[in-house]
Design a protein around this motif. Sequence first.
Motif, PDB file in Angstrom:
ATOM      1  N   ASP A 147       0.323  -3.284   6.442  1.00 28.77           N
ATOM      2  CA  ASP A 147       0.670  -2.092   5.676  1.00 28.77           C
ATOM      3  C   ASP A 147       0.828  -0.883   6.580  1.00 28.77           C
ATOM      4  OD1 ASP A 147       0.564  -2.621   2.629  1.00 28.77           O
ATOM      5  OD2 ASP A 147      -1.158  -3.716   3.417  1.00 28.77           O
ATOM      6  N   LEU A 153      -9.316  -1.608 -10.036  1.00 26.17           N
ATOM      7  CA  LEU A 153      -8.964  -0.194  -9.979  1.00 26.17           C
ATOM      8  C   LEU A 153      -7.577   0.036 -10.575  1.00 26.17           C
ATOM      9  CD1 LEU A 153      -9.810   2.668  -8.871  1.00 26.17           C
ATOM     10  CD2 LEU A 153      -8.350   2.136  -6.912  1.00 26.17           C
ATOM     11  N   SER A 154      -6.615  -0.746 -10.132  1.00 25.35           N
ATOM     12  CA  SER A 154      -5.229  -0.538 -10.553  1.00 25.35           C
ATOM     13  C   SER A 154      -4.853  -1.384 -11.747  1.00 25.35           C
ATOM     14  CB  SER A 154      -4.285  -0.854  -9.399  1.00 25.35           C
ATOM     15  OG  SER A 154      -4.480   0.051  -8.349  1.00 25.35           O
ATOM     16  N   GLU A 155      -5.755  -2.244 -12.184  1.00 21.07           N
ATOM     17  CA  GLU A 155      -5.505  -3.129 -13.316  1.00 21.07           C
ATOM     18  C   GLU A 155      -4.238  -3.956 -13.103  1.00 21.07           C
ATOM     19  OE1 GLU A 155      -5.650  -0.362 -16.542  1.00 21.07           O
ATOM     20  OE2 GLU A 155      -7.828  -0.364 -16.592  1.00 21.07           O
ATOM     21  N   GLY A 194       1.384   2.501  -3.321  1.00 18.84           N
ATOM     22  CA  GLY A 194       0.205   2.865  -4.098  1.00 18.84           C
ATOM     23  C   GLY A 194      -0.595   1.675  -4.594  1.00 18.84           C
ATOM     24  N   VAL A 195      -0.348   0.486  -4.040  1.00 17.60           N
ATOM     25  CA  VAL A 195      -1.028  -0.719  -4.509  1.00 17.60           C
ATOM     26  C   VAL A 195      -2.149  -1.105  -3.547  1.00 17.60           C
ATOM     27  CG1 VAL A 195      -0.735  -3.165  -5.066  1.00 17.60           C
ATOM     28  CG2 VAL A 195       1.083  -1.534  -5.611  1.00 17.60           C
ATOM     29  N   ALA A 215       0.828  -1.212   0.000  1.00 15.98           N
ATOM     30  CA  ALA A 215       0.000   0.000   0.000  1.00 15.98           C
ATOM     31  C   ALA A 215       0.861   1.261   0.000  1.00 15.98           C
ATOM     32  CB  ALA A 215      -0.952  -0.001   1.196  1.00 15.98           C
ATOM     33  N   LEU A 261      -9.584  -0.569   4.781  1.00 12.75           N
ATOM     34  CA  LEU A 261     -10.650  -1.372   4.176  1.00 12.75           C
ATOM     35  C   LEU A 261     -11.946  -1.150   4.959  1.00 12.75           C
ATOM     36  CD1 LEU A 261     -11.454  -3.628   2.134  1.00 12.75           C
ATOM     37  CD2 LEU A 261     -10.936  -5.273   3.922  1.00 12.75           C
ATOM     38  N   VAL A 263      -5.622   3.575  -2.252  1.00 10.83           N
ATOM     39  CA  VAL A 263      -4.752   3.567  -1.078  1.00 10.83           C
ATOM     40  C   VAL A 263      -4.921   4.842  -0.257  1.00 10.83           C
ATOM     41  CG1 VAL A 263      -2.317   3.698  -0.445  1.00 10.83           C
ATOM     42  CG2 VAL A 263      -3.100   1.958  -2.053  1.00 10.83           C
ATOM     43  N   THR A 264      -5.072   5.977  -0.961  1.00  5.98           N
ATOM     44  CA  THR A 264      -5.294   7.235  -0.246  1.00  5.98           C
ATOM     45  C   THR A 264      -6.546   7.903  -0.790  1.00  5.98           C
ATOM     46  OG1 THR A 264      -3.896   8.441  -1.792  1.00  5.98           O
ATOM     47  CG2 THR A 264      -2.846   7.647   0.206  1.00  5.98           C
ATOM     48  N   GLY A 289       0.495   7.053  -3.825  1.00 12.61           N
ATOM     49  CA  GLY A 289      -0.946   6.828  -3.845  1.00 12.61           C
ATOM     50  C   GLY A 289      -1.437   7.129  -5.241  1.00 12.61           C
ATOM     51  N   ALA A 302      -2.063   5.911  -7.863  1.00  9.36           N
ATOM     52  CA  ALA A 302      -1.895   4.748  -8.740  1.00  9.36           C
ATOM     53  C   ALA A 302      -0.611   4.058  -8.308  1.00  9.36           C
ATOM     54  CB  ALA A 302      -1.802   5.189 -10.196  1.00  9.36           C
ATOM     55  N   PRO A 303      -0.478   2.760  -8.612  1.00 13.26           N
ATOM     56  CA  PRO A 303       0.767   2.082  -8.242  1.00 13.26           C
ATOM     57  C   PRO A 303       1.980   2.801  -8.821  1.00 13.26           C
ATOM     58  CG  PRO A 303      -0.871   0.473  -8.951  1.00 13.26           C
ATOM     59  CD  PRO A 303      -1.443   1.831  -9.239  1.00 13.26           C
ATOM     60  N   GLN A 363      -2.416  -0.524   8.987  1.00 15.60           N
ATOM     61  CA  GLN A 363      -3.516  -1.443   8.652  1.00 15.60           C
ATOM     62  C   GLN A 363      -3.121  -2.868   9.033  1.00 15.60           C
ATOM     63  OE1 GLN A 363      -6.725  -1.087   6.370  1.00 15.60           O
ATOM     64  NE2 GLN A 363      -6.971  -3.018   7.493  1.00 15.60           N
ATOM     65  N   LEU A 369      -5.195  -3.268  -1.627  1.00 12.46           N
ATOM     66  CA  LEU A 369      -5.216  -4.645  -1.107  1.00 12.46           C
ATOM     67  C   LEU A 369      -5.826  -5.588  -2.131  1.00 12.46           C
ATOM     68  CD1 LEU A 369      -4.926  -6.777   1.137  1.00 12.46           C
ATOM     69  CD2 LEU A 369      -7.144  -6.012   2.024  1.00 12.46           C
ATOM     70  N   ARG A 409       2.127   5.501 -15.519  1.00 11.00           N
ATOM     71  CA  ARG A 409       1.484   4.960 -16.720  1.00 11.00           C
ATOM     72  C   ARG A 409       0.352   5.907 -17.107  1.00 11.00           C
ATOM     73  NH1 ARG A 409      -2.167   0.169 -14.048  1.00 11.00           N
ATOM     74  NH2 ARG A 409      -3.351   1.584 -12.744  1.00 11.00           N
TER      75      ARG A 409
END
Lengths: 298, 226
Positions: B46, A143-145, A35-36, A32, A247, A267-268, B137, B139-140, B57, A38, B188
Amino acid sequence: MTRPSGAHPQHLDVLATGALSTVQDLGRPGYAHLGVPLSGAADRGALRLANRLVGNPEGAAGVEVTLGGLSVTVAGDLLMVVTGAPCAVLVDGRPTGPGAAFVVRDGQTVSLGTPTSQLRTYLAVRGGIDVPSVLGSRSTDTLSELGPAPLAVGDRVAVGSERDAWPSTTEAPGTMTSVTEDVVALHAEPGPRAQALIDPGVLYDGLWTVNPSSNRVGVRLDRIDADGALPETRSDGGTVASEGVALGSVQIPPSGQPVVFLADHPVTGGYPVAAVLTADSVDRAAQLVPGQRVRLHR
Amino acid sequence: MRELPAGRDALLLDFSDEDTPWRSALDVASRLRAAMTGGELPTVTDVVPAETTVLVQAVPGRGLDHLGLHRTLRRTSTPSPIAAGDPDTASASDEPVVIGVRYDGPDLDAVADLAGLDVDEVIATHRETIWRVAFMGFAPGFGYLVPDRPGPGRLDALRSVPRRSESRTSVPAGAVAVAAGYSAVYPRASPGGWHLLGRSDIALWDVDAQPPAVLTPGRLVRFEAT
């Protein structure tokens, strides 16, 4: 996702997917801060139950089926189970029950009907679904594909070897009773920015109804006509600095219509989180059907 | 530091009362992550630094061990260099990641107008600043960069530039952007509401790498014109 046949003697060939069928495990915790999300099964309890009933580790990957309609032909003799939203389960057209493991023989077809209540059904197979793992998880994150694409007709998915000892029970006692209450109760604990609302109590007064735009990211709640007020944020509390979102967080955007964050939540966020659902209630929220009525409890 | 409730399985630590909240958040997050990867805080999965907060978390349904968290916070409360012991996070002494930028973005003129600078001053200020990844945050792999060491340029003017009034539906991968005091590089193609200064070829995100992001919380970053 398609594998050369023979490499995996046990596999599923997808004949139909319904509205949305994705491979899900318990998600990709631990990233997380990069930016990933869960991600993972929206109803984590239902996936864990399915895995227990076929003797898998709880975190093995299964198929999450939204509103039924999945149909697969199996290669190899397999032990399978269906949990979550109860629906007709047909093996070569012959009914078998949800909530109890069943054997499927090489070449047979398993089809799921439309759930009689709730939204998401989980199909687990002994050994787990074996698609490539991304950051430690086989989950599709919408969401993040990240992770595999949603299942499509013609896909062949391998069955893995993630097996524990044979389960001592292959039937779920009493856990498959559907949520058929008129009003689904969701239990919430205080959230970090409840004080950004003029009256946080408004959240817990009256009924909400599930907006059809709900998805794996979140359940959007609307008011039933004249049933109650919308929560209002204080003049200085409408947005907060970007901050981590737990979550089950209940976020209040300026419209006042709450969003309950599910598995693929960001994540945020930037709007106040007034409450956070308990883990059990997150699972119940993931099973809400558009139009269903909800009351929040604290 | 204030503790704000976030349900049974999480807690939000708030540093907004401190002088540089992002630095406090980053520091505490690094120490908590180091403790976590060292086997303390067994249910915590996390630790997420953000602009003024850190979210801790735990596994959903397992419950957060508040006592253990407090013990770890006390034990690690001695100020330490950012990220010591966290394998995902570079320490304060690390060399900056250098990102080559073609400064030909569509918003250069708009940024210059908003900042009261000319385009060359915008570019120079962006280049001469040493940035740090405060948190991630959106996006990855998307890092929010804050100025860590200002250069000789007009940083205050550049930092006064807000987000665009309208978000673009698609910003290309590698776009280098500024808004609201931050800079970022889009890992991306995605929607985006920040002002685009230019493009970089850097591959910021690789799910097969460990860690999968080139920019991780705490990393220093320097932009170079190409």
